[in-house]
Structures are given as structure tokens and as C-alpha cells.
Motif scaffolding. Structure first.
Motif, PDB file in Angstrom:
ATOM      1  N   LEU A  67     -65.824  12.439  28.663  1.00  7.70           N
ATOM      2  CA  LEU A  67     -64.385  13.350  28.653  1.00  7.70           C
ATOM      3  C   LEU A  67     -63.864  13.052  30.060  1.00  7.70           C
ATOM      4  CD1 LEU A  67     -65.200  16.582  27.077  1.00  7.70           C
ATOM      5  CD2 LEU A  67     -64.158  14.644  26.138  1.00  7.70           C
ATOM      6  N   THR A  68     -64.541  12.869  31.058  1.00  4.24           N
ATOM      7  CA  THR A  68     -64.037  12.749  32.465  1.00  4.24           C
ATOM      8  C   THR A  68     -63.376  11.385  32.422  1.00  4.24           C
ATOM      9  OG1 THR A  68     -65.203  14.458  33.300  1.00  4.24           O
ATOM     10  CG2 THR A  68     -64.254  12.981  34.964  1.00  4.24           C
ATOM     11  N   GLN A  69     -63.935  10.563  31.976  1.00  4.70           N
ATOM     12  CA  GLN A  69     -63.401   9.204  32.170  1.00  4.70           C
ATOM     13  C   GLN A  69     -62.325   8.672  31.360  1.00  4.70           C
ATOM     14  OE1 GLN A  69     -67.207   6.776  32.333  1.00  4.70           O
ATOM     15  NE2 GLN A  69     -67.175   6.920  34.420  1.00  4.70           N
ATOM     16  N   ILE A  70     -62.558   9.086  30.009  1.00  6.05           N
ATOM     17  CA  ILE A  70     -61.448   8.876  29.243  1.00  6.05           C
ATOM     18  C   ILE A  70     -59.962   9.595  29.790  1.00  6.05           C
ATOM     19  CG2 ILE A  70     -60.482   9.464  26.796  1.00  6.05           C
ATOM     20  CD1 ILE A  70     -62.989   8.971  25.901  1.00  6.05           C
ATOM     21  N   ALA A  71     -60.311  10.866  30.010  1.00  7.23           N
ATOM     22  CA  ALA A  71     -58.925  11.683  30.549  1.00  7.23           C
ATOM     23  C   ALA A  71     -58.541  10.837  31.946  1.00  7.23           C
ATOM     24  CB  ALA A  71     -59.419  13.085  30.976  1.00  7.23           C
ATOM     25  N   LEU A 208     -53.937   7.422  17.153  1.00  6.01           N
ATOM     26  CA  LEU A 208     -54.159   8.627  17.658  1.00  6.01           C
ATOM     27  C   LEU A 208     -53.360   9.794  16.728  1.00  6.01           C
ATOM     28  CD1 LEU A 208     -54.609  10.749  19.983  1.00  6.01           C
ATOM     29  CD2 LEU A 208     -52.505  10.100  21.240  1.00  6.01           C
ATOM     30  N   VAL A 209     -54.207  10.648  16.153  1.00 13.14           N
ATOM     31  CA  VAL A 209     -53.539  11.537  14.975  1.00 13.14           C
ATOM     32  C   VAL A 209     -52.844  12.597  15.663  1.00 13.14           C
ATOM     33  CG1 VAL A 209     -54.655  12.681  13.115  1.00 13.14           C
ATOM     34  CG2 VAL A 209     -55.563  10.428  13.676  1.00 13.14           C
ATOM     35  N   ASP A 210     -53.531  13.328  16.378  1.00 10.18           N
ATOM     36  CA  ASP A 210     -53.003  14.641  17.003  1.00 10.18           C
ATOM     37  C   ASP A 210     -53.740  14.802  18.457  1.00 10.18           C
ATOM     38  OD1 ASP A 210     -55.584  15.861  16.322  1.00 10.18           O
ATOM     39  OD2 ASP A 210     -54.655  16.309  14.286  1.00 10.18           O
ATOM     40  N   THR A 211     -53.323  15.702  19.151  1.00 13.95           N
ATOM     41  CA  THR A 211     -53.578  15.978  20.372  1.00 13.95           C
ATOM     42  C   THR A 211     -53.147  17.393  20.879  1.00 13.95           C
ATOM     43  OG1 THR A 211     -54.247  14.839  22.469  1.00 13.95           O
ATOM     44  CG2 THR A 211     -51.883  14.778  21.783  1.00 13.95           C
ATOM     45  N   LYS A 212     -53.699  17.680  21.872  1.00 15.67           N
ATOM     46  CA  LYS A 212     -53.236  19.099  22.870  1.00 15.67           C
ATOM     47  C   LYS A 212     -53.036  18.694  23.988  1.00 15.67           C
ATOM     48  CE  LYS A 212     -56.313  21.473  24.648  1.00 15.67           C
ATOM     49  NZ  LYS A 212     -57.731  22.494  24.918  1.00 15.67           N
ATOM     50  N   TYR A 213     -52.032  19.282  24.524  1.00 16.24           N
ATOM     51  CA  TYR A 213     -51.543  19.456  25.958  1.00 16.24           C
ATOM     52  C   TYR A 213     -51.403  20.771  26.666  1.00 16.24           C
ATOM     53  CZ  TYR A 213     -49.870  14.872  24.506  1.00 16.24           C
ATOM     54  OH  TYR A 213     -49.866  13.531  23.989  1.00 16.24           O
ATOM     55  N   GLU A 214     -52.025  20.738  27.995  1.00 16.65           N
ATOM     56  CA  GLU A 214     -51.770  22.156  28.700  1.00 16.65           C
ATOM     57  C   GLU A 214     -50.985  21.841  30.020  1.00 16.65           C
ATOM     58  OE1 GLU A 214     -54.970  24.768  29.113  1.00 16.65           O
ATOM     59  OE2 GLU A 214     -56.076  23.741  27.481  1.00 16.65           O
ATOM     60  N   VAL A 225     -49.101  18.114  33.894  1.00 20.98           N
ATOM     61  CA  VAL A 225     -50.136  18.153  32.770  1.00 20.98           C
ATOM     62  C   VAL A 225     -51.484  18.313  33.350  1.00 20.98           C
ATOM     63  CG1 VAL A 225     -50.338  15.589  32.746  1.00 20.98           C
ATOM     64  CG2 VAL A 225     -50.721  17.159  30.838  1.00 20.98           C
ATOM     65  N   ALA A 226     -52.136  19.138  32.748  1.00 20.42           N
ATOM     66  CA  ALA A 226     -53.514  19.636  33.311  1.00 20.42           C
ATOM     67  C   ALA A 226     -54.863  19.385  32.510  1.00 20.42           C
ATOM     68  CB  ALA A 226     -53.363  20.883  34.040  1.00 20.42           C
ATOM     69  N   ASP A 227     -55.756  19.853  32.848  1.00 22.92           N
ATOM     70  CA  ASP A 227     -56.890  20.056  31.938  1.00 22.92           C
ATOM     71  C   ASP A 227     -57.473  18.838  31.455  1.00 22.92           C
ATOM     72  OD1 ASP A 227     -58.842  21.847  30.393  1.00 22.92           O
ATOM     73  OD2 ASP A 227     -58.038  21.086  28.695  1.00 22.92           O
ATOM     74  N   GLU A 228     -57.333  18.087  30.242  1.00 24.34           N
ATOM     75  CA  GLU A 228     -57.644  16.746  29.849  1.00 24.34           C
ATOM     76  C   GLU A 228     -56.353  16.325  29.108  1.00 24.34           C
ATOM     77  OE1 GLU A 228     -61.337  17.377  27.802  1.00 24.34           O
ATOM     78  OE2 GLU A 228     -60.255  18.479  25.961  1.00 24.34           O
ATOM     79  N   ILE A 229     -56.547  14.977  28.695  1.00 31.14           N
ATOM     80  CA  ILE A 229     -55.355  14.342  28.044  1.00 31.14           C
ATOM     81  C   ILE A 229     -56.090  13.157  27.045  1.00 31.14           C
ATOM     82  CG2 ILE A 229     -54.720  12.960  29.895  1.00 31.14           C
ATOM     83  CD1 ILE A 229     -52.128  12.731  29.012  1.00 31.14           C
TER      84      ILE A 229
END
Length: 328
Positions: A67-71, A208-214, A225-229
Motif C-alpha cells: 500500500l505504501t509503495q503503490i501510494a 482503474l475502475v473507481d477510487t476514493k480521495y481524501e 490530497v492525503a491518506d492514500e491514492i
């Protein structure tokens, strides 16, 4: 949020706890253990805990590192579109970030009619709803069908341990959860980030089908933009080559994301009503391999599994002692 992580054959490889008493401001979230540091900084440590359906189900080998490295890959590839919160990466599981004033909206962008959770568009559509998140949907659509254009389907951000709740743009503007100016900026940036994500994913044979942003505001009021992407926890990724054939046959797409585990669960029980059974090690290892495959396909890099000579927790502690010697 419930937490139940049993000991398995994988236990020695897993990072399920990243609480270090030397550091201040500890907080445990679903997947990350975080620390509030002086100087407007926050430390995020991605564990191998796996959440779904509002509970922590299990732990997955190497998940926190993936997760960390993909983000990291996506933060680097999108910083021209929107600034991000990253300061440094002390360890493959750790990121030191700016402590932002987080906005109380999660911006979900969707390009296909899919999903298996209560806030996903497909379950709502299958129940007969035709106005979803303020968008009108015609009759006759099928699960996993491509939408004419990407749609924003926001949710409110829950308090610790709470649940995401669908909300519309009109409700956001009426209630002023964020200002009109902030909402239009984060909506515009979300669509631009998603377009970049779809473009780069397509170059690697992925959808990339869908995703969430914070998003949050920094000390100057800038939207960040924060958290993960675009991680497999916050997004769906399908294999482009087999999508159409599997869709035509009425089969689920070949995926490299969290939906693999969600679908395993919903095939066993109703996760919102029934006890979720223990997930076999073989299933978790297959799940881990999908995350690693996504990292390698996206980045073109080989995933470096952690050394067996030292535990991940010990490695992280050593890295933190170098990055933050004032606490160790």
C-alpha cells in the motif's frame, strides 16, 4: 470497529501492531497506526491488517508495504495535478506527512457500475434505485458495465469507528460541510487525478475502475490530497485484456484489488448480518499475490519482500530511530 486476527502460518510475516510507546499522539485506525508529532507532522505506518464491511477481518502478508509503495508511485505521478501531504518515507511501510485540517468528505469517482458494499452503486441499482448519489441511471444496465462518463459519488467521513454515508453534491452545498469553493476544487481535482490514473493504468494493461480521495487544507489553506491514492484498498483495478470477454459472459472481471476478498466473503455469508468465517491462508496468500502483482505491473519494479533476518516491526523501529532520534 471489530478486530479479529487469528494466528496462522503467516503470522511471523505479518505486521499487525505498530504501536511504539516512545512516540507521541498514538491513534489506531483500520489499517494504519498513526502518530501526531510536533511541527505540524503526522507519522503513518501501514500495517498488514485488512478491513472490509466495517470490521478488521484478518491480516495479509506484505500488504502494508504494498500500500505504501503503490501510494508513493501515484503521489509522485500526480503531484503536478494536486499537492500531496508527503514529507518523507523513512521505511517501506512508513510515510511522514504534513498534518492537515482534513475535509469531512470522501470523494469517490466511479467509471463502472459495480461494487459489493452498502455504499457501492451496483447494490443500490440492483435494489431498484435509479437516482443514486444525485445521478439518474436508466433501466437495463448490468453489473460491471462501463458508465458513459466518470461520476462523483461522495460520502461523509465517519467519526472513529463510524460508517461512511452516501451524500449528494446538492446536500454538501446545502449543509456547507465544505464551502462551495472547496467542493468545486476537490471535485475538479478528483476528476483530474482519476483521469491521470486511468491513463497510466491503461498503459500498463489495467483499468482503474473507481477510487476514493481524501483531501485536507495545509497551513496556508491550500487543498492537498492525503491518506492514500489509487491503491488496491481504495480503488478497483481490472485486467483490461479480459474485461470485455468476462463481461459478455456474465463473469466477474479479473481484478487486482480488495474486491477479491470482499467477493470471497459475500459468497460465504451476508457480512452485514452474519458472522464472517475465518479466511483460509491459501486465500490470503492469493490475495497478497494480487496486490504484489498490481505493484509490479504499475511501477515496472520488482517487489522486494522484507528480509527474514529481522521482523518488519523491528526494521520499522530502527528506521524511526534514525528519522526521529529525539524519541528513541
Amino acid at each position: 470497529m471489530q478486530q479479529r486476527i487469528k494466528k496462522t502460518e503467516n503470522s511471523g510475516k505479518l505486521l499487525t501492531d505498530a504501536e511504539f510507546p516512545e512516540l507521541p499522539g498514538f491513534c489506531r485506525n483500520k489499517v494504519r497506526d498513526t502518530y501526531q508529532l510536533p511541527g505540524g507532522r503526522r507519522l503513518l505506518i501501514s500495517t498488514d491488517r485488512q478491513s472490509a464491511f466495517d470490521q478488521i477481518l484478518t491480516a495479509v502478508p506484505h500488504k502494508g508495504q504494498v500500500l505504501t509503495q503503490i501510494a508513493r508511485y501515484w503521489f509522485d505521478e500526480t503531484q503536478d495535478i494536486c499537492p500531496n501531504h508527503v514529507i518523507s518515507y523513512p521505511d517501506p511501510n512508513v510515510v511522514l506527512v504534513k498534518d492537515l485540517n482534513m475535509l469531512p468528505i470522501e470523494v469517490v469517482v466511479r467509471s463502472y457500475l459495480t461494487g459489493s458494499t452498502n455504499t457501492s452503486v451496483w447494490p443500490m441499482y440492483a435494489r431498484g434505485e435509479r437516482v443514486i448519489y444525485g445521478h439518474n441511471f436508466p433501466d437495463g444496465l448490468r453489473k460491471n458495465q462501463k458508465l458513459p462518463e466518470p461520476l462523483i459519488t461522495p460520502t461523509t467521513k465517519p467519526a472513529h469507528g463510524g460508517h461512511d454515508a452516501p451524500i449528494t453534491e446538492a446536500e454538501i452545498l446545502r449543509t456547507q460541510l465544505v464551502t462551495s469553493e472547496q467542493w468545486h476544487e476537490i471535485a475538479e481535482k478528483s476528476l483530474a487525478l482519476f483521469a491521470r490514473g486511468q491513463e497510466l493504468a491503461a498503459e500498463k494493461g489495467l483499468i482503474l475502475v473507481d477510487t476514493k480521495y481524501e483531501f485536507g487544507l495545509d497551513e496556508k489553506g491550500t487543498v492537498v490530497v492525503a491518506d492514500e491514492i489509487h491503491t488496491p484498498d481504495s480503488s478497483r483495478f481490472w485486467i483490461a485484456e479480459t474485461y470485455q470477454e468476462r463481461f459478455d459472459a456474465g463473469n466477474e472481471p479479473d481484478s487486482l484489488d480488495k474486491e477479491f476478498l470482499r467477493l470471497w466473503v459475500v459468497n460465504q455469508c451476508d457480512p452485514y448480518k452474519d458472522p464472517i468465517p475465518e479466511i483460509p491462508d491459501a486465500t490470503l496468500n492469493e490475495f497478497s499475490a494480487k496486490y504484489i502483482s498490481l505493484f509490479e505491473q504499475l511501477t515496472g519494479l520488482r517487489f522486494e519482500k522484507p528480509s527474514q533476518a529481522i521482523s518488519v516491526r523491528e526494521r520499522i523501529r530502527d528506521a524511526l530511530a534514525k528519522e526521529l532520534p529525539e524519541y528513541f
